[in-house]
Write a protein that holds these residues in place. Structure first.
Motif, PDB file in Angstrom:
ATOM      1  N   PHE A 216      77.174  39.689  68.719  1.00 10.97           N
ATOM      2  CA  PHE A 216      76.785  38.797  69.785  1.00 10.97           C
ATOM      3  C   PHE A 216      75.619  39.326  70.620  1.00 10.97           C
ATOM      4  CE2 PHE A 216      81.261  37.708  69.022  1.00 10.97           C
ATOM      5  CZ  PHE A 216      81.077  36.391  68.663  1.00 10.97           C
ATOM      6  N   ALA A 217      75.082  40.467  70.263  1.00 11.89           N
ATOM      7  CA  ALA A 217      73.977  41.036  71.030  1.00 11.89           C
ATOM      8  C   ALA A 217      72.794  40.072  71.029  1.00 11.89           C
ATOM      9  CB  ALA A 217      73.564  42.377  70.450  1.00 11.89           C
ATOM     10  N   GLY A 218      72.285  39.753  72.200  1.00 14.66           N
ATOM     11  CA  GLY A 218      71.116  38.895  72.312  1.00 14.66           C
ATOM     12  C   GLY A 218      71.401  37.407  72.214  1.00 14.66           C
ATOM     13  N   VAL A 219      72.665  37.022  72.021  1.00 12.24           N
ATOM     14  CA  VAL A 219      73.006  35.608  71.909  1.00 12.24           C
ATOM     15  C   VAL A 219      73.054  35.011  73.314  1.00 12.24           C
ATOM     16  CG1 VAL A 219      74.810  33.969  71.260  1.00 12.24           C
ATOM     17  CG2 VAL A 219      74.292  35.902  69.777  1.00 12.24           C
ATOM     18  N   ARG A 220      72.436  33.854  73.486  1.00 10.52           N
ATOM     19  CA  ARG A 220      72.464  33.159  74.767  1.00 10.52           C
ATOM     20  C   ARG A 220      73.419  31.987  74.641  1.00 10.52           C
ATOM     21  NH1 ARG A 220      66.501  33.192  77.160  1.00 10.52           N
ATOM     22  NH2 ARG A 220      67.670  32.589  78.974  1.00 10.52           N
ATOM     23  N   PHE A 221      74.338  31.904  75.572  1.00 11.79           N
ATOM     24  CA  PHE A 221      75.289  30.806  75.572  1.00 11.79           C
ATOM     25  C   PHE A 221      74.747  29.694  76.462  1.00 11.79           C
ATOM     26  CE2 PHE A 221      77.733  34.473  74.319  1.00 11.79           C
ATOM     27  CZ  PHE A 221      78.368  33.991  73.189  1.00 11.79           C
ATOM     28  N   VAL A 222      74.460  28.558  75.856  1.00 14.31           N
ATOM     29  CA  VAL A 222      73.897  27.412  76.541  1.00 14.31           C
ATOM     30  C   VAL A 222      74.796  26.214  76.247  1.00 14.31           C
ATOM     31  CG1 VAL A 222      71.885  25.899  76.704  1.00 14.31           C
ATOM     32  CG2 VAL A 222      71.566  28.336  76.275  1.00 14.31           C
ATOM     33  N   SER A 223      75.161  25.488  77.298  1.00 13.33           N
ATOM     34  CA  SER A 223      75.970  24.296  77.085  1.00 13.33           C
ATOM     35  C   SER A 223      75.519  23.199  78.041  1.00 13.33           C
ATOM     36  CB  SER A 223      77.456  24.603  77.251  1.00 13.33           C
ATOM     37  OG  SER A 223      77.722  25.102  78.540  1.00 13.33           O
TER      38      SER A 223
ATOM     39  N   THR B 141      71.974  21.313  81.464  1.00  9.35           N
ATOM     40  CA  THR B 141      72.094  22.292  80.390  1.00  9.35           C
ATOM     41  C   THR B 141      72.026  23.660  81.050  1.00  9.35           C
ATOM     42  OG1 THR B 141      71.097  20.827  78.766  1.00  9.35           O
ATOM     43  CG2 THR B 141      71.074  23.173  78.258  1.00  9.35           C
ATOM     44  N   TYR B 142      73.107  24.411  80.934  1.00  7.37           N
ATOM     45  CA  TYR B 142      73.274  25.679  81.644  1.00  7.37           C
ATOM     46  C   TYR B 142      73.089  26.855  80.708  1.00  7.37           C
ATOM     47  CZ  TYR B 142      75.617  29.266  84.487  1.00  7.37           C
ATOM     48  OH  TYR B 142      75.918  30.395  85.199  1.00  7.37           O
TER      49      TYR B 142
ATOM     50  N   ALA C 140      72.824  33.249  80.571  1.00 12.28           N
ATOM     51  CA  ALA C 140      72.058  34.486  80.717  1.00 12.28           C
ATOM     52  C   ALA C 140      71.188  34.464  81.964  1.00 12.28           C
ATOM     53  CB  ALA C 140      71.196  34.725  79.474  1.00 12.28           C
ATOM     54  N   THR C 141      70.599  33.329  82.270  1.00 14.39           N
ATOM     55  CA  THR C 141      69.696  33.244  83.416  1.00 14.39           C
ATOM     56  C   THR C 141      70.354  32.624  84.639  1.00 14.39           C
ATOM     57  OG1 THR C 141      68.866  31.070  82.755  1.00 14.39           O
ATOM     58  CG2 THR C 141      67.688  33.012  81.906  1.00 14.39           C
ATOM     59  N   LYS C 142      71.522  32.007  84.440  1.00 12.69           N
ATOM     60  CA  LYS C 142      72.241  31.291  85.513  1.00 12.69           C
ATOM     61  C   LYS C 142      71.450  30.087  86.016  1.00 12.69           C
ATOM     62  CE  LYS C 142      75.499  34.417  85.532  1.00 12.69           C
ATOM     63  NZ  LYS C 142      76.499  34.273  84.538  1.00 12.69           N
ATOM     64  N   VAL C 143      70.592  29.540  85.150  1.00  8.81           N
ATOM     65  CA  VAL C 143      69.760  28.386  85.512  1.00  8.81           C
ATOM     66  C   VAL C 143      70.212  27.167  84.720  1.00  8.81           C
ATOM     67  CG1 VAL C 143      67.419  27.427  85.435  1.00  8.81           C
ATOM     68  CG2 VAL C 143      67.784  29.790  86.173  1.00  8.81           C
ATOM     69  N   GLY C 144      70.317  26.054  85.433  1.00 12.00           N
ATOM     70  CA  GLY C 144      70.647  24.787  84.815  1.00 12.00           C
ATOM     71  C   GLY C 144      69.438  23.879  84.823  1.00 12.00           C
ATOM     72  N   THR C 145      69.139  23.264  83.701  1.00 13.15           N
ATOM     73  CA  THR C 145      68.074  22.280  83.613  1.00 13.15           C
ATOM     74  C   THR C 145      68.720  20.917  83.803  1.00 13.15           C
ATOM     75  OG1 THR C 145      66.859  23.694  82.086  1.00 13.15           O
ATOM     76  CG2 THR C 145      66.217  21.367  82.166  1.00 13.15           C
ATOM     77  N   VAL C 146      68.177  20.118  84.731  1.00 11.29           N
ATOM     78  CA  VAL C 146      68.776  18.849  85.134  1.00 11.29           C
ATOM     79  C   VAL C 146      67.896  17.690  84.708  1.00 11.29           C
ATOM     80  CG1 VAL C 146      69.504  17.474  87.132  1.00 11.29           C
ATOM     81  CG2 VAL C 146      69.857  19.959  87.126  1.00 11.29           C
ATOM     82  N   GLY C 147      68.527  16.604  84.279  1.00  8.72           N
ATOM     83  CA  GLY C 147      67.796  15.389  83.938  1.00  8.72           C
ATOM     84  C   GLY C 147      68.716  14.193  84.041  1.00  8.72           C
ATOM     85  N   ILE C 148      68.183  13.016  83.743  1.00  4.76           N
ATOM     86  CA  ILE C 148      69.033  11.828  83.690  1.00  4.76           C
ATOM     87  C   ILE C 148      69.362  11.548  82.227  1.00  4.76           C
ATOM     88  CG2 ILE C 148      68.125  10.865  85.837  1.00  4.76           C
ATOM     89  CD1 ILE C 148      66.603   8.777  84.091  1.00  4.76           C
ATOM     90  N   THR C 149      70.485  10.922  82.009  1.00  4.56           N
ATOM     91  CA  THR C 149      70.946  10.680  80.644  1.00  4.56           C
ATOM     92  C   THR C 149      70.229   9.493  80.007  1.00  4.56           C
ATOM     93  OG1 THR C 149      72.703   9.202  81.348  1.00  4.56           O
ATOM     94  CG2 THR C 149      73.248  11.558  81.220  1.00  4.56           C
ATOM     95  N   ASP C 150      70.373   9.403  78.716  1.00  2.00           N
ATOM     96  CA  ASP C 150      69.828   8.272  77.973  1.00  2.00           C
ATOM     97  C   ASP C 150      70.451   6.974  78.474  1.00  2.00           C
ATOM     98  OD1 ASP C 150      68.181   7.236  75.799  1.00  2.00           O
ATOM     99  OD2 ASP C 150      70.081   6.792  74.798  1.00  2.00           O
ATOM    100  N   TYR C 151      71.744   7.015  78.774  1.00  2.00           N
ATOM    101  CA  TYR C 151      72.443   5.848  79.314  1.00  2.00           C
ATOM    102  C   TYR C 151      71.750   5.380  80.602  1.00  2.00           C
ATOM    103  CZ  TYR C 151      76.312   3.032  81.182  1.00  2.00           C
ATOM    104  OH  TYR C 151      77.083   2.018  81.695  1.00  2.00           O
ATOM    105  N   ALA C 152      71.417   6.316  81.488  1.00  2.00           N
ATOM    106  CA  ALA C 152      70.778   5.983  82.765  1.00  2.00           C
ATOM    107  C   ALA C 152      69.386   5.398  82.563  1.00  2.00           C
ATOM    108  CB  ALA C 152      70.694   7.218  83.655  1.00  2.00           C
ATOM    109  N   GLN C 153      68.602   5.998  81.685  1.00  2.00           N
ATOM    110  CA  GLN C 153      67.235   5.495  81.494  1.00  2.00           C
ATOM    111  C   GLN C 153      67.237   4.102  80.891  1.00  2.00           C
ATOM    112  OE1 GLN C 153      65.043   4.821  78.773  1.00  2.00           O
ATOM    113  NE2 GLN C 153      66.522   5.329  77.168  1.00  2.00           N
ATOM    114  N   LYS C 154      68.214   3.811  80.032  1.00  2.00           N
ATOM    115  CA  LYS C 154      68.310   2.463  79.454  1.00  2.00           C
ATOM    116  C   LYS C 154      68.655   1.449  80.536  1.00  2.00           C
ATOM    117  CE  LYS C 154      69.462   3.774  74.739  1.00  2.00           C
ATOM    118  NZ  LYS C 154      70.537   3.930  73.754  1.00  2.00           N
ATOM    119  N   ALA C 155      69.544   1.830  81.465  1.00  2.00           N
ATOM    120  CA  ALA C 155      69.932   0.932  82.552  1.00  2.00           C
ATOM    121  C   ALA C 155      68.767   0.694  83.509  1.00  2.00           C
ATOM    122  CB  ALA C 155      71.128   1.506  83.307  1.00  2.00           C
TER     123      ALA C 155
END
Length: 156
Positions: free
Chosen positions: A26-33, A44-45, A48-63
């Motif tokens: 597991f050395a060097g593996v980044r866990f992203v979910s 998407t968190y 390793a960096t404790k940073v979350g990337t935020v966006g709107i969902t496909d469902y939201a953009q369609k609406a």
């Protein structure tokens, strides 16, 4: 060769400390979910960096329909879970963007200023809104997983 001679290397391997055997795997593996809010934001968190990337969902953009303007928070802004951190305007409606987690905004997607349609073309990749250094990982874990979010959308 005798069975005893074959057994020695196997026995030595079994006595080796497990941590020494498992760690390199597991050395060097980044866990992203990725998780989702009931307000149709995704995060998407990266553990390793404790940073979350935020966006709107496909469902939201369609609406929303065709997005024509995006208002984003400034870098360095401290945000609290559930508070408005910006807005999205489309030909149909305007909608607030809510912080799915608390933390500090470390980056914004400046491309959205010139290309707000990225939210329609690639809402869950190139159309990301902001990166937030997450203050409390528990807030992220409390968000919906993909199956729960899908069920939420089907019930909406």
């Amino acid at each position: 060769m005798s069975l005893r001679a074959l057994a020695r290397p196997v026995a030595a391997a079994l006595r080796a400390p497990r941590a020494a055997v498992a760690a390199p795997r597991f050395a060097g593996v980044r866990f992203v979910s990725t998780r989702f809010s009931k307000d149709h934001e995704w995060v998407t968190y990266d553990e390793a960096t404790k940073v979350g990337t935020v966006g709107i969902t496909d469902y939201a953009q369609k609406a929303l329909g065709d997005v024509v303007f995006v208002e984003l928070p400034a870098e360095g802004t401290e945000v609290e879970e559930g508070e408005s951190i910006g807005a999205v305007e489309s030909v149909k409606a305007a909608s607030d963007i809510y912080a799915p987690v608390s933390g500090v905004v470390t980056a914004i997607n400046e491309a959205l200023g010139d290309q707000p349609s990225l939210l329609n073309k690639s809402p869950e990749k190139d159309g990301w809104l902001a990166k937030i250094e997450i203050k409390d990982e528990g807030e992220f874990l409390a968000l919906l997983d993909a199956d729960a979010y899908k069920a939420h959308c089907e019930g909406a």
